[in-house]
Design an enzyme around this catalytic site. Structure first.
Site, PDB file in Angstrom:
ATOM      1  N   ASP A 286      -2.601   0.150   7.084  1.00  0.00           N
ATOM      2  CA  ASP A 286      -3.668   0.207   7.569  1.00  0.00           C
ATOM      3  C   ASP A 286      -3.256   0.239   8.730  1.00  0.00           C
ATOM      4  O   ASP A 286      -2.153  -0.707   9.081  1.00  0.00           O
ATOM      5  CB  ASP A 286      -4.256  -0.937   6.375  1.00  0.00           C
ATOM      6  CG  ASP A 286      -5.401   0.060   5.445  1.00  0.00           C
ATOM      7  OD1 ASP A 286      -5.517   1.286   5.093  1.00  0.00           O
ATOM      8  OD2 ASP A 286      -5.536  -0.673   4.501  1.00  0.00           O
TER       9      ASP A 286
ATOM     10  N   LYS B  36      -8.289   2.209   9.670  1.00  0.00           N
ATOM     11  CA  LYS B  36      -9.775   2.206   9.881  1.00  0.00           C
ATOM     12  C   LYS B  36      -9.783   1.427  11.622  1.00  0.00           C
ATOM     13  O   LYS B  36      -9.889   0.525  11.151  1.00  0.00           O
ATOM     14  CB  LYS B  36     -10.105   1.986   8.763  1.00  0.00           C
ATOM     15  CG  LYS B  36     -10.627   3.601   8.230  1.00  0.00           C
ATOM     16  CD  LYS B  36     -11.962   2.793   6.976  1.00  0.00           C
ATOM     17  CE  LYS B  36     -11.355   3.646   5.956  1.00  0.00           C
ATOM     18  NZ  LYS B  36     -10.350   3.674   5.279  1.00  0.00           N
TER      19      LYS B  36
ATOM     20  N   ASP C 109      -4.463  -8.445   0.055  1.00  0.00           N
ATOM     21  CA  ASP C 109      -4.625  -8.215  -0.797  1.00  0.00           C
ATOM     22  C   ASP C 109      -5.001  -6.904  -1.157  1.00  0.00           C
ATOM     23  O   ASP C 109      -6.708  -6.741  -0.604  1.00  0.00           O
ATOM     24  CB  ASP C 109      -4.949  -9.156  -1.635  1.00  0.00           C
ATOM     25  CG  ASP C 109      -4.639  -8.683  -3.885  1.00  0.00           C
ATOM     26  OD1 ASP C 109      -4.020  -9.107  -4.374  1.00  0.00           O
ATOM     27  OD2 ASP C 109      -5.961  -8.033  -4.123  1.00  0.00           O
TER      28      ASP C 109
ATOM     29  N   MET D 193     -14.176 -10.515   8.226  1.00  0.00           N
ATOM     30  CA  MET D 193     -14.782  -9.240   9.333  1.00  0.00           C
ATOM     31  C   MET D 193     -16.077  -9.634  10.043  1.00  0.00           C
ATOM     32  O   MET D 193     -17.103  -8.835   9.904  1.00  0.00           O
ATOM     33  CB  MET D 193     -15.174  -7.633   8.635  1.00  0.00           C
ATOM     34  CG  MET D 193     -13.699  -7.297   7.830  1.00  0.00           C
ATOM     35  SD  MET D 193     -13.721  -5.685   7.137  1.00  0.00           S
ATOM     36  CE  MET D 193     -14.291  -6.079   5.747  1.00  0.00           C
TER      37      MET D 193
ATOM     38  N   GLY E 257      -4.530 -14.655  12.547  1.00  0.00           N
ATOM     39  CA  GLY E 257      -3.953 -15.446  11.207  1.00  0.00           C
ATOM     40  C   GLY E 257      -2.370 -14.851  11.372  1.00  0.00           C
ATOM     41  O   GLY E 257      -2.294 -14.091  10.831  1.00  0.00           O
TER      42      GLY E 257
END
Length: 479
Positions: A249, A271, A304, A384, A413
């Protein structure tokens, strides 16, 4: 000094430990674990050694060392704090052709006790021949990270079927190929999943099959954590180092991806908000296609896989198509980012509950329910949410949250470019605009967010007046 590596079976054999302190206690325990008949001699003993003697676990010799203690012993360990006595014990043991180890004195020792990685019955021993034991311990730590804890069960299972394996594969090369399949195929994966019965069944079916077993493809849904490579779990690291294909990702950091097997095929399926999009269905098809080609596939997801990561959808899809799949949890962003910002998500004086939310969707307010928004002693961790701060703040205030409620936004972070901004619900939107905060970022709302002002320890911190109040120099340390 060059040593001959040797694993000794001391089960039932008499061995002697001279010394009654904490070091002697550790050495005696290791010998007991190996099944030895342990004798311990010293003028004084640690209370635990006394309890062992009284319980009959070890034999005790109380008093000053006597050469007769060595009679009949196979090994002796000198663990006193008297170097001259240790040297005398070693010399007298050598005269009797009894192997002696003198703790922390390689020159006087006939055998050395290595640093050990225990995956019984698999044991890995590391020795520096006494030159630098601390380095040996560091190497042990590295091996602990990469050696799967299920390997012991795999070795034990192979031992149970050893005769059948040799009979089925008399050719050495074919037998080696079977053991490769045993390690790389479904058997080890089933043992990781705590399914020893199914693992044994898979091994037996492979032995009964007329065709040599091939490695069946599989998928692991792996949490990459928040980005800092030091927060990657040991199991995640193992999966990365064994993967043939990695579908990753956008939020997977380059530092984490760099820890993968060097020849693994890495495919970006991330994405991006307002940018490149990879349809979830396409990711599903990629996982399935590579698994059906017999490859080990890792679906690598930030944080996760089961926390706002579509891991549940992917697991269900793979199971419907008969693909072996397991899940490796990762440290989710809320936990990691809060820790790196010095924010306790729960606190007995300020927050008795925690709610994880996502603001990703058509209407940010839809993510807020009456049961979470008006609780002053609850921490909200919102994923988000940076692009919908104004709607979130307005909705929370309308549902009863005090406009002065502390808030923190943690941008990037756990990464070296981390920034933490502390504000209130009333000032949240304006200050975020002022500092041009961008995704990826986590929003924390609740009294505990104020802790960042005093306790943020990583990266840059700015207060709600817009002043930089601290910068912590950071170095990224890989696992």
């Amino acid at each position: 000094m060059k040593l001959y590596p040797l694993f000794a079976d001391v089960s039932g054999l008499p061995v002697l430990v001279v010394g009654g302190g904490s070091v002697a206690l550790r050495k005696a325990k290791a010998l007991l674990d190996a099944g030895a008949d342990v004798w311990v001699g010293a003028p004084r003993f640690e209370p635990e050694v006394v309890a062992w003697i009284e319980a009959g676990k070890v034999q005790g010799r109380h008093g000053e060392f006597e050469p007769a203690w060595l009679d009949g012993m196979w090994l002796v360990i000198a663990a006193t704090d008297d170097r001259a006595l240790n040297a005398s014990i070693a010399a007298q043991a050598k005269e009797r052709r009894t192997f002696a180890n003198v703790v922390d004195d390689a020159a006087l020792s006939q055998f050395h006790v290595p640093a050990v990685v225990d995956r019984a019955p698999l044991t890995v021993a590391i020795s520096t021949a006494g030159a630098a034991p601390a380095i040996g311990r560091r190497i042990r730590e590295q091996l602990e990270r990469v050696l799967d804890h299920s390997l012991g069960a795999l070795v034990a299972l192979a031992q149970q079927h050893r005769a059948r394996i040799v009979g089925r594969f008399p050719d050495t090369a074919a037998r080696r190929g079977f053991y490769d399949w045993l390690h790389d195929g479904p058997v080890l994966s089933l043992l990781r999943q705590a399914k020893p019965g199914q693992a044994g069944q898979a091994l037996q079916e492979a032995l009964e099959d007329e065709r040599p077993p091939g490695s069946k493809g599989s998928v692991a849904l792996v949490g990459a954590g928040p980005g800092h490579p030091g927060l990657l779990t040991l199991q995640a690291l193992r999966e990365l180092q064994q993967a043939d294909v990695i579908l990753y990702d956008q939020l997977v950091s380059p530092e984490v991806l760099a820890m993968a097997r060097r020849d693994a095929e890495c495919i970006d399926v991330g994405k991006r908000c307002g940018g490149r999009q990879v349809a979830q269905e396409h990711t599903h098809r990629l996982m399935l296609a590579h698994a059906r080609e017999g490859r080990r596939v890792v679906r690598l997801k930030g944080g996760d896989p089961f926390v706002f990561g579509r891991g549940g959808e992917e697991l269900a899809y793979l199971r419907r198509h008969g693909v072996d799949c397991d899940v490796v949890p990762g440290i989710t962003a809320a936990v990691a980012c809060a820790a790196f910002a010095g924010i306790p998500l729960t606190h007995r004086d300020h927050a008795q509950s925690l709610c994880l939310l996502t603001a990703h969707g058509k209407d940010a307010a839809d993510t807020l329910g009456d049961q979470v928004s008006g609780h002053p002693r609850q921490t909200l961790a919102i994923y988000m949410g940076v692009e919908k701060l104004e709607a979130l703040a307005t909705e929370l205030i309308s549902r009863g949250r005090d406009a002065a409620t502390p808030c923190a936004i943690i941008e990037n972070g756990t990464l070296p470019r981390q920034r933490v901004m502390v504000a209130t619900l009333a000032t949240l939107t304006s200050q975020a605009r002022r500092h041009a905060l961008k995704t990826p970022a986590l929003l924390i709302i609740g009294e505990v967010a104020a802790f960042a002002r005093q306790h943020a320890w990583y990266g840059e911190l700015v207060d709600d007046a817009g002043h930089e109040v601290g910068t912590v120099p950071v170095e990224m340390e890989a696992v």
